[in-house]
Write an enzyme that holds these catalytic residues in place. Structure first.
Site, PDB file in Angstrom:
ATOM      1  N   ASN A 133      -8.900  51.530  37.859  1.00 17.98           N
ATOM      2  CA  ASN A 133      -8.642  51.881  36.468  1.00 17.98           C
ATOM      3  C   ASN A 133      -9.777  52.682  35.844  1.00 17.98           C
ATOM      4  OD1 ASN A 133      -6.056  50.283  35.674  1.00 17.98           O
ATOM      5  ND2 ASN A 133      -7.284  48.880  36.903  1.00 17.98           N
ATOM      6  N   ASP A 147      15.205  71.846  18.809  1.00 17.74           N
ATOM      7  CA  ASP A 147      14.310  71.578  17.695  1.00 17.74           C
ATOM      8  C   ASP A 147      12.928  72.120  18.088  1.00 17.74           C
ATOM      9  OD1 ASP A 147      13.292  70.287  15.296  1.00 17.74           O
ATOM     10  OD2 ASP A 147      12.390  68.836  16.671  1.00 17.74           O
ATOM     11  N   ASP A 202       9.297  71.147  16.255  1.00 18.15           N
ATOM     12  CA  ASP A 202       8.190  70.197  16.144  1.00 18.15           C
ATOM     13  C   ASP A 202       8.507  68.888  16.852  1.00 18.15           C
ATOM     14  OD1 ASP A 202       6.791  72.003  14.507  1.00 18.15           O
ATOM     15  OD2 ASP A 202       7.873  71.307  12.747  1.00 18.15           O
ATOM     16  N   GLU A 245      -3.681  54.362  35.344  1.00 16.41           N
ATOM     17  CA  GLU A 245      -3.855  53.413  36.448  1.00 16.41           C
ATOM     18  C   GLU A 245      -3.651  54.119  37.789  1.00 16.41           C
ATOM     19  OE1 GLU A 245      -2.029  49.525  35.917  1.00 16.41           O
ATOM     20  OE2 GLU A 245      -1.675  49.976  33.807  1.00 16.41           O
TER      21      GLU A 245
END
Length: 383
Positions: free
Chosen positions: A265, A20, A22, A315
């Site tokens: 983080n 496929d 898209d 993270e």
């Protein structure tokens, strides 16, 4: 996927691949969202993306009809298509290949594996999109658009026509799809199907597929009797480096307290496009802290299924034992390789063990010249 399914797939040898476009090879989701935002705003409506699943994998007419109905637009489906078509055409040049797409096409082409491209989009639209990607058109022996068959996906017509033009039996074809209509079509054509869901947290819906993978980076062609990739190095996949940085923020409070693994983080603010561009998973590279130096790091991107994050997060775990926190300090990351897809775990202990294993893989790999050279990148030391 269960162990039984994985074993069974080894016996299903294929000779060609039908892809496929898209959402499978091209990252069109963002373009679709942007176009619909613009056009719906002209009607005083707001596209929020929650209806994305209703148009995924549909024919252009079906997708447009769903939007017209859901938003109760004062126009016909045909009129809506005529309004948005020029907007889409202006954006084709901006659509990026999904991670792993160029690698996969080059690999299959170099090994002489016949490929077909089968999309619900009109053929003219397909050829316009792929014209911006070097070597794509010549990679496919067959290109089929939704306007060339009686019924688009989820009907099997398109895949059966692709097999016919490739002179292959349907059972010898491997379909790679991101949408449920595409998976349904592939199975109805009695082909093997690998699903690569393009919407997050949807893998559980793809039970009809023979295999569900997180991204094209995780495809293992040898499971289907095709030549294996040869670019993995000591359990890692080298990537074109990408960069991200910002001040260290307080996370969920679980890194040190729950996992015993202190993560530094980063805020995802301003990085929504970058996050959408890269699949969830475990990556590694180098981390630069403005006043402390450069360190090895391993990081997760995603929703962390064990904790079921509501948003996609970054993270990083800097592989060095610091004596103090450094919230607010500028952190620069260079991501140079990929280790594995995001996964859920039956227990906290198994999650912790896997994170430590990821850290060990990254520690070792970053000693290789292939990766160690990035340690000296000026980006890591700029502030």
């Amino acid at each position: 996927m269960t162990e039984k399914m994985a074993t069974a797939s080894l016996t299903k040898l294929v000779r060609c691949v039908i892809l496929d476009l898209d959402g499978t090879l091209l990252n069109t989701d963002g373009i679709v969202g942007n176009v619909l935002k613009v056009q719906l705003s002209r009607y005083g409506k707001q596209w929020d993306g929650r209806e994305a699943h209703k148009i995924l994998g549909k024919t252009p007419f079906e997708a447009a009809a769903a939007v017209v109905e859901d938003y109760q637009l004062p126009c016909s489906t045909i009129e809506f298509i005529s309004q948005i078509s020029p907007l889409f055409s202006d954006q084709w040049c901006n659509i990026k290949a999904l991670p792993g797409a160029n690698r996969l096409l080059k690999h299959l082409k170099n090994h002489g594996v016949p490929m077909a491209l089968a999309s619900n989009s009109p053929k003219e639209s397909i050829e316009a999109k792929i014209s911006y990607h070097d070597g794509w058109k010549s990679s496919f022996s067959v290109i089929i658009g939704g306007d060339e068959v009686r019924t688009g996906k989820p009907s099997p017509d398109m895949f059966l026509e692709a097999a016919k033009r490739l002179s292959m039996e349907p059972s010898s074809c491997l379909v790679i799809e991101d949408s449920l209509p595409g998976v349904t079509a592939g199975k109805a054509a009695e082909m093997q199907v690998v699903a690569v869901p393009s919407l997050p947290k949807q893998s559980h819906l793809y039970t009809a597929a023979d295999e569900v993978i997180n991204s094209l980076l995780d495809l293992r062609p040898e499971k289907w009797g095709l030549p294996p990739f040869e670019d993995w190095v000591d359990g890692t996949l080298p990537l074109d480096p990408w960069y991200i940085g910002g001040p260290v923020i307080k996370g969920f409070g679980r890194g040190s307290k729950v996992l015993g693994i202190p993560t530094a983080n980063l805020s995802t603010k301003g990085y929504s496009d970058l996050l959408a561009e890269h699949p969830s998973g475990v990556y590694f590279g180098w981390a630069g802290l403005s006043s402390r130096g450069v360190f090895k790091m391993v990081m997760s991107i995603g929703w962390n299924p064990y904790f079921d994050n509501k948003e996609k997060t970054i993270e990083p775990w800097i592989l060095y034992k610091f004596d103090e926190d450094f919230y607010g300090e500028e952190l620069r990351l260079i991501i140079v390789g990929y280790i594995r897809p995001e996964a859920n775990f039956p227990s906290l202990e198994s999650l912790i063990a896997k994170i430590h294993e990821d850290g060990e893989i990254a520690e070792k790999a970053l000693e290789l010249p292939l990766y160690s050279s990035y340690k000296n990148d000026p980006y890591l030391r700029s502030s």
